[in-house]
Design a protein around this motif. Sequence first.
Motif, PDB file in Angstrom:
ATOM      1  N   SER A 176       8.844   3.765   1.120  1.00 52.43           N
ATOM      2  CA  SER A 176       7.438   4.154   1.055  1.00 52.43           C
ATOM      3  C   SER A 176       6.596   2.915   0.843  1.00 52.43           C
ATOM      4  CB  SER A 176       7.198   5.164  -0.078  1.00 52.43           C
ATOM      5  OG  SER A 176       7.534   4.605  -1.322  1.00 52.43           O
ATOM      6  N   GLY A 177       5.326   3.047   1.155  1.00 52.32           N
ATOM      7  CA  GLY A 177       4.434   1.905   1.011  1.00 52.32           C
ATOM      8  C   GLY A 177       4.719   0.854   2.063  1.00 52.32           C
ATOM      9  N   THR A 226       0.859  -1.175   0.000  1.00 54.50           N
ATOM     10  CA  THR A 226       0.000   0.000   0.000  1.00 54.50           C
ATOM     11  C   THR A 226       0.900   1.231   0.000  1.00 54.50           C
ATOM     12  OG1 THR A 226      -1.745   1.191   1.140  1.00 54.50           O
ATOM     13  CG2 THR A 226      -0.151   0.080   2.529  1.00 54.50           C
ATOM     14  N   ASP A 227       0.437   2.304  -0.574  1.00 51.66           N
ATOM     15  CA  ASP A 227       1.253   3.510  -0.669  1.00 51.66           C
ATOM     16  C   ASP A 227       1.187   4.302   0.623  1.00 51.66           C
ATOM     17  OD1 ASP A 227       2.145   3.005  -3.236  1.00 51.66           O
ATOM     18  OD2 ASP A 227       0.368   3.916  -4.124  1.00 51.66           O
ATOM     19  N   GLU A 260      -4.239   5.225   6.150  1.00 49.55           N
ATOM     20  CA  GLU A 260      -3.336   5.373   5.019  1.00 49.55           C
ATOM     21  C   GLU A 260      -4.069   5.141   3.695  1.00 49.55           C
ATOM     22  OE1 GLU A 260      -0.503   2.509   6.159  1.00 49.55           O
ATOM     23  OE2 GLU A 260       0.308   3.738   7.792  1.00 49.55           O
ATOM     24  N   ALA A 261      -4.959   4.141   3.689  1.00 48.63           N
ATOM     25  CA  ALA A 261      -5.737   3.863   2.484  1.00 48.63           C
ATOM     26  C   ALA A 261      -6.634   5.046   2.141  1.00 48.63           C
ATOM     27  CB  ALA A 261      -6.569   2.597   2.682  1.00 48.63           C
ATOM     28  N   ALA A 313      -5.843  11.408  -2.244  1.00 46.92           N
ATOM     29  CA  ALA A 313      -4.796  11.971  -3.106  1.00 46.92           C
ATOM     30  C   ALA A 313      -5.030  11.630  -4.570  1.00 46.92           C
ATOM     31  CB  ALA A 313      -3.428  11.466  -2.656  1.00 46.92           C
ATOM     32  N   ALA A 314      -5.676  10.485  -4.817  1.00 50.33           N
ATOM     33  CA  ALA A 314      -5.934  10.059  -6.192  1.00 50.33           C
ATOM     34  C   ALA A 314      -7.271  10.571  -6.723  1.00 50.33           C
ATOM     35  CB  ALA A 314      -5.896   8.533  -6.269  1.00 50.33           C
ATOM     36  N   VAL A 355      -7.820  -0.074  -2.705  1.00 52.02           N
ATOM     37  CA  VAL A 355      -7.040   1.116  -3.060  1.00 52.02           C
ATOM     38  C   VAL A 355      -6.239   0.865  -4.334  1.00 52.02           C
ATOM     39  CG1 VAL A 355      -5.103   2.560  -2.355  1.00 52.02           C
ATOM     40  CG2 VAL A 355      -6.915   2.038  -0.723  1.00 52.02           C
ATOM     41  N   GLU A 366      -4.608   7.805   0.589  1.00 46.20           N
ATOM     42  CA  GLU A 366      -4.221   7.458  -0.773  1.00 46.20           C
ATOM     43  C   GLU A 366      -5.387   7.672  -1.744  1.00 46.20           C
ATOM     44  OE1 GLU A 366      -2.054   5.915  -4.068  1.00 46.20           O
ATOM     45  OE2 GLU A 366      -1.508   6.841  -2.147  1.00 46.20           O
ATOM     46  N   ASP A 414      -6.304  -2.527   1.254  1.00 44.76           N
ATOM     47  CA  ASP A 414      -5.173  -2.360   0.327  1.00 44.76           C
ATOM     48  C   ASP A 414      -5.570  -2.737  -1.097  1.00 44.76           C
ATOM     49  OD1 ASP A 414      -3.622  -1.613   2.452  1.00 44.76           O
ATOM     50  OD2 ASP A 414      -2.569  -3.520   2.642  1.00 44.76           O
ATOM     51  N   THR A 420      -6.791   3.038  -7.831  1.00 45.73           N
ATOM     52  CA  THR A 420      -5.771   4.056  -8.104  1.00 45.73           C
ATOM     53  C   THR A 420      -4.789   3.658  -9.199  1.00 45.73           C
ATOM     54  OG1 THR A 420      -4.345   3.184  -6.327  1.00 45.73           O
ATOM     55  CG2 THR A 420      -5.892   4.950  -5.752  1.00 45.73           C
TER      56      THR A 420
END
Length: 605
Positions: free
Chosen positions: A35-36, A18-19, A468-469, A475-476, A600, A472, A597, A604
């Motif tokens: 990252s991720g 996951t990012d 976090e998901a 952001a997308a 997402v 993400e 995850d 994305t």
Amino acid sequence: GTTPTQSGQSTPAGDETTDAAARTIEHALGSTEVSGTPARIVALEWPYVEALLAIGVQPVGVADVEGYTRLVNTEPSLSDDVTDVGTRAEPSLESIIALEPDLIIGVQFRHEALYDTLSDIAPTVMFNPYAEDGEQLQRMEETVLAIADAVNKPDAGVAALEVLHDKIDSAAEQLEAADVTGAPFVLSQTLIGDTAQIRLFHENATAVQILEAIGLENVWEAGFEDLGFSTVGLEVLPGVEQANFFYVPSEDITAVSFEGNPVWDGLAFVEEDRTYNLAGAWLLAGPLSGQVFIDLAVEALTGEAMATGETPASDSGPRSIEHALGTTEIDGTPQTIVVLEWTYAEDLLALGIQPDGVADVEGYRAYLNIQPELADDVVDVGTRQEPSLEAITALEPDLIIGVQFRHEAIYDTLSSIAPTLLFNPYPEDQTITQFDEMETTFMTIADAVGRVDEGTAVLEEMQAAFDEASAELEAAGQGEQEFLLVQAFTAQESPQMRVFIDSSMAVQILQAIGLENAWEGEFDVYGFNTVGIEALTEVDDANFLYMVQAEDDVFANQWQDNPVWNGLAFVEEGRTYPLGGDTWPFGGPLSAALLADTVVAALTE
């Protein structure tokens, strides 16, 4: 839980990325950006393999797998399919590259010359286990936390160290009760060459610092040594002969090999039978091998196994455990546990406990490809629908966990074998969602096995994954998007489609990461409505998330030419998102994080 008629599958561990936010990981050779959530990790030094396993992560590649398996006697063990990437001293770059890792972990004193090359393959971190200030135990703990941060499981790192500290506290109490607190010791490893030699461990060695933490006193005062030990002859031992002599044999070499040597035979700890063989201990101790080491040392000195056994408890006193069929009394920490439903096996694994018996082990492994995995030696106790009472009895369990809709009829029989808990994953009370029930049951099981603190950490980690998901998706540009979540399959030679409702665990997860369910169906205890394709015409502005088996894709097969299907807006606009047949929408906290995850990644990409 699973539905009574069909089970699903989980996302493979290799698809767990996951990012998550980028982290800067400080290590012996500087800092590395990660990252991720790294899902393909290669570990080139055994303590870091152990650290990964302690936080619930299986590496895909390990240096000298055979050596690790033989010498590092801990659970969880390495997965059968881990790839050997050469020796620790000379890892195979070709093997590492072939694994396409997204994180490599090495040790400075072996791999510094390879650091740039390894960093070209994947983000690489290297640690130095030998602290300049002599605090190797503290250095080990700092490294565990750094690795946990690197793999995006910081809470699991904290929990793993809390378990070790619980073990230290329990050991100290047991030594005090046996009136051996403060007992003097020397710690050694036996070596036989042309002359009889031993390694004596110094005060800066991790293992010595663990023994001192449980209340024993090291009397080998040779000062600081970088590696934490000196190799000496038997002639130095008269200076410490009043101490207890702990030794770890090298392979098949034991202190018995010294018999007949006049220096050895004349030592006070030999004459007074105060030599203790700690075979099975790994002296470069991490959070798992540290616990094994403590167990061996305490049993050696007191003659009794650690009171908390192999699963240290955060609360092992008597407790009344509420479940679907009433209340069950549990005293102490269950050591031999049988699980008759897959979700509850997942729950135990999330808590760092391997069940001893599981119903339909083969099915679990086929459908739940999550980490940690079931141990190789777990016993199959029959099917989930018809577990084998004979197989369960033979295991002599002290706890059995099952599900009400399958096992209520045999509850009394199971309870006559061992304390038994049955849960209902499908609450009829419409104010209680399946997600609420999952969390409640998970914490109840954590209480039953004495791991409440660990359970809390697992749920916190799951929530962090949701956060976090959500970030993400936002952001997308996918935040607050409407969705339909569907599971489809063929039954009785005709396509069937389930659309999940708000009370289902899967929908609750997707709402937790910022999406909105477009389906406003009637309440169903199992969390879905079974509908025809025409029902989708009123909600086709939503994104269509679906789960089908590759060999039974009703949308690509039976409905491929269906005009209603082809006329739906999400089909015409390319907003259908397969989540894979191995996405399991009915699981525990590990499966929940994986579902988030997977969604997402689908939305994305």
